[in-house]
Motif scaffolding. Structure first.
Motif, short mmCIF file in Angstrom:
data_model
loop_
_atom_site.label_atom_id
_atom_site.label_comp_id
_atom_site.label_asym_id
_atom_site.label_seq_id
_atom_site.Cartn_x
_atom_site.Cartn_y
_atom_site.Cartn_z
N LYS A 141 0.92 -1.27 -0.19
CA LYS A 141 0.18 -0.03 0.15
C LYS A 141 0.80 1.27 0.09
O LYS A 141 0.52 2.32 0.50
N ASN A 142 2.03 1.22 -0.58
CA ASN A 142 2.95 2.24 -0.68
C ASN A 142 2.46 3.31 -1.49
O ASN A 142 2.10 3.20 -2.69
N TYR A 143 2.18 4.31 -0.65
CA TYR A 143 1.35 5.68 -1.39
C TYR A 143 2.01 6.73 -1.85
O TYR A 143 1.52 7.50 -2.56
N ILE A 144 3.38 6.57 -1.84
CA ILE A 144 4.17 7.90 -2.18
C ILE A 144 4.26 8.30 -3.54
O ILE A 144 3.92 9.51 -3.73
N ASP A 145 4.46 7.30 -4.31
CA ASP A 145 4.25 7.88 -5.79
C ASP A 145 3.00 8.33 -6.28
O ASP A 145 2.89 9.34 -6.70
N ASP A 146 1.82 7.68 -5.79
CA ASP A 146 0.74 8.18 -6.02
C ASP A 146 0.30 9.62 -5.26
O ASP A 146 -0.46 10.19 -6.08
N TYR A 147 0.81 9.71 -4.19
CA TYR A 147 0.60 10.81 -3.56
C TYR A 147 1.25 11.96 -4.27
O TYR A 147 0.70 12.98 -4.41
#
Length: 250
Positions: A141-147
């Motif tokens: 659920k690594n959100y960093i790129d999407d954020y």
């Protein structure tokens, strides 16, 4: 309560930061390496990665410390280290993974902060005092790129930035390749940060029509003419010096 990819904001102003687990779990509340994007109180967006480090083995002998001095300097068996701390809302900082303004945080051992949930909150409060809790999320659920994509935070040279390349001068030219000095400019998504630099770009097996389409025929004609004139003057000077040398010899 408002929830974002990287945080939860509560009506009383408290913030829970979501941190991605990048290492092995220590227990249900702790992981050896975690990262996330933290908003500061003054609106900056900061990528942070922290982990744990073990208390050194008997450094009081190596550092010439007494046992009491050693335990005062290293009060915890595991304490916090900060491996990365840089802004993602500035294209050049995001690209280089480095922010001069945050250098005091990065590559630092925080010997006074125990590596546990409370210690991580304490560290995060150095960036934003409103952070009162952290929530660990699994790596899937690594959100960093999407954020960052959602917010329009892109690395320098990313095609999604508003940017331009303007040729300034031809440095060298043959039939196979041409070397330009280029002025590169870009702005981030909301035009709050501008960046520019002069760089060297090489085009191999180029076609003049493609350069004209890319930079404008008038611009390319002018730069090529300036280069050809400069080369003619250089060779004329060489021929003149050679002729003078031959006269001297005679």
């Amino acid at each position: 309560m408002k929830e974002y990819l990287n945080r939860k904001e509560y009506d009383n102003g408290d913030i829970t930061i979501k941190l991605v687990k990048m290492g092995c779990d220590i227990d249900e509340e702790n992981n050896h390496r975690i990262r996330g994007v933290v908003p500061t109180e003054d609106g900056k967006q900061v990528f942070v990665e922290v982990g744990d480090i073990e208390r050194p083995n008997k450094p009081y002998s190596f550092e010439n410390l007494s046992k009491e001095e050693f335990l005062k300097k290293y009060p915890h068996e595991r304490f916090l280290r900060c491996d990365f701390c840089f802004r993602v809302d500035i294209p050049q900082d995001y690209y280089h993974c480095y922010s001069k303004s945050l250098i005091g945080f990065e590559k630092n051992w925080y010997c006074d902060i125990e590596y546990n949930k409370n210690g991580i909150v304490t560290f995060m409060q150095k960036l934003n005092k409103n952070i009162t809790d952290v929530e660990l999320v699994d790596i899937d659920k690594n959100y960093i790129d999407d954020y960052c994509d959602e917010q329009g935070f892109y690395r320098l040279y990313d095609d999604r930035l508003e940017h331009s390349y303007v040729p300034l001068k031809v440095i060298h030219k043959t039939d196979e390749e041409v070397h330009f000095d280029m002025l590169y400019k870009c702005t981030n998504y909301n035009h709050t940060v501008a960046y520019e630099e002069v760089m060297r770009n090489t085009y191999t097996n180029y076609k003049i029509e493609e350069l004209n389409d890319k930079f404008g025929k008038e611009k390319i004609d002018t730069l090529f003419s300036e280069y050809d004139k400069k080369m003619e003057e250089l060779f004329a000077s060489i021929r003149k010096n050679k002729s003078n040398d031959e006269e001297i010899v005679k």
